[in-house]
Design an enzyme around this catalytic site. Structure first.
Site, short mmCIF file in Angstrom:
data_model
loop_
_atom_site.label_atom_id
_atom_site.label_comp_id
_atom_site.label_asym_id
_atom_site.label_seq_id
_atom_site.Cartn_x
_atom_site.Cartn_y
_atom_site.Cartn_z
N ILE A 91 0.84 -1.27 0.00
CA ILE A 91 -0.03 -0.10 -0.10
C ILE A 91 0.84 1.35 0.00
O ILE A 91 0.46 2.29 -0.33
CB ILE A 91 -1.01 0.00 1.33
CG1 ILE A 91 -2.31 0.80 1.03
CG2 ILE A 91 -0.10 0.48 2.55
CD1 ILE A 91 -3.43 0.56 1.96
N HIS A 141 8.86 -8.97 1.22
CA HIS A 141 8.72 -7.85 0.33
C HIS A 141 9.71 -8.17 -0.88
O HIS A 141 10.85 -8.65 -0.95
CB HIS A 141 9.44 -6.79 0.75
CG HIS A 141 9.01 -6.17 2.15
ND1 HIS A 141 7.82 -4.98 2.27
CD2 HIS A 141 8.74 -6.52 3.53
CE1 HIS A 141 7.68 -4.82 3.33
NE2 HIS A 141 8.08 -5.75 4.40
N HIS A 171 5.61 -12.44 5.69
CA HIS A 171 5.56 -11.82 4.37
C HIS A 171 7.01 -11.55 3.94
O HIS A 171 7.84 -11.12 4.67
CB HIS A 171 4.62 -10.41 4.49
CG HIS A 171 5.13 -9.42 5.45
ND1 HIS A 171 4.88 -9.39 6.63
CD2 HIS A 171 5.83 -8.33 5.25
CE1 HIS A 171 5.37 -8.38 7.19
NE2 HIS A 171 6.10 -7.72 6.56
N ASN A 180 11.10 -9.01 7.47
CA ASN A 180 11.31 -8.40 8.62
C ASN A 180 10.82 -9.18 9.80
O ASN A 180 9.61 -9.79 9.54
CB ASN A 180 10.82 -6.89 8.80
CG ASN A 180 11.26 -6.11 7.74
OD1 ASN A 180 12.70 -6.25 7.45
ND2 ASN A 180 10.77 -5.27 7.07
P1 AMP Z 1 7.03 -4.88 7.59
O1 AMP Z 1 7.64 -3.75 8.31
O2 AMP Z 1 7.73 -5.80 7.00
O3 AMP Z 1 5.91 -5.68 8.62
O4 AMP Z 1 5.96 -4.41 6.38
C1 AMP Z 1 4.57 -4.13 6.54
C2 AMP Z 1 4.33 -3.83 4.84
O5 AMP Z 1 2.57 -4.06 4.81
C3 AMP Z 1 4.29 -2.07 4.92
O6 AMP Z 1 5.55 -1.89 3.85
C4 AMP Z 1 3.24 -1.53 4.71
O7 AMP Z 1 3.21 -0.48 3.45
C5 AMP Z 1 2.20 -2.80 4.14
N1 AMP Z 1 0.81 -2.79 4.25
C6 AMP Z 1 0.32 -2.40 5.57
N2 AMP Z 1 -0.99 -2.47 5.26
C7 AMP Z 1 -1.29 -2.75 4.15
C8 AMP Z 1 -2.46 -3.12 3.22
N3 AMP Z 1 -3.75 -3.02 3.79
N4 AMP Z 1 -2.33 -3.55 1.90
C9 AMP Z 1 -0.95 -3.68 1.40
N5 AMP Z 1 0.18 -3.37 2.17
C10 AMP Z 1 -0.01 -2.84 3.37
#
Ligand code: AMP
Length: 126
Positions: free
Chosen positions: A35, A111, A109, A96
């Site tokens: 997002i 990236h 997840h 992460n």
């Molecule tokens: P992390 O710090 O690795 O947990 O990253 C979480 C990621 O999830 C971040 O890059 C956010 O921009 C992404 N994120 C959070 N909410 C959403 C959402 N509803 N849809 C898509 N990505 C999201």
């Protein structure tokens, strides 16, 4: 002991409570656009299973889930054309975990980032 929070945002995406821009869906994995993209290509690949992070997944997931997730990540690299095999210029995978990893969403997840030169892997420590 891995404590999974059923109310995290990716669990809500998997339940269909929050929309997402799907890039790929397989039996055990879902990939969608981040997002808040940090690069021209920024896709998140998540497991459908309830795993907090990579070590939780690696220790307890089935072989079928591990194969599916691994292949899904590779397919996203090709679908987003960051793979050099597809004429892209390469990519970075990041997963992460926990406070030191600055994990924002407590559901495993990876990236997939690409589409520009991403710089060095880590900022210098203070
Ligand atoms: P992390 O710090 O690795 O947990 O990253 C979480 C990621 O999830 C971040 O890059 C956010 O921009 C992404 N994120 C959070 N909410 C959403 C959402 N509803 N849809 C898509 N990505 C999201």
């Amino acid at each position: 002991m891995y404590d999974y929070d059923e109310q995290n945002v990716f669990a809500k995406i998997l339940r269909g409570e929050i929309p997402n821009k799907t890039v790929l869906e397989t039996e055990h994995s879902l990939a969608f656009e981040d997002i808040a993209p940090q690069a021209p290509a920024h896709v998140l690949v998540i497991t459908k299973g309830s795993y907090v992070n990579y070590d939780h997944f690696a220790a307890t997931a089935s072989d079928a889930e591990i194969v599916d997730f691994t292949r899904a990540i590779g397919e996203v690299c090709r679908k987003t054309a960051v793979s050099e095999e597809q004429g892209g210029s390469g990519y970075r995978l990041i997963s992460n975990a926990g406070p030191a990893g600055v994990q924002e969403v407590p559901h495993l997840h990876v990236h997939v980032l690409g589409g520009r030169v991403l710089g060095r892997i880590l900022e210098k420590a203070d």
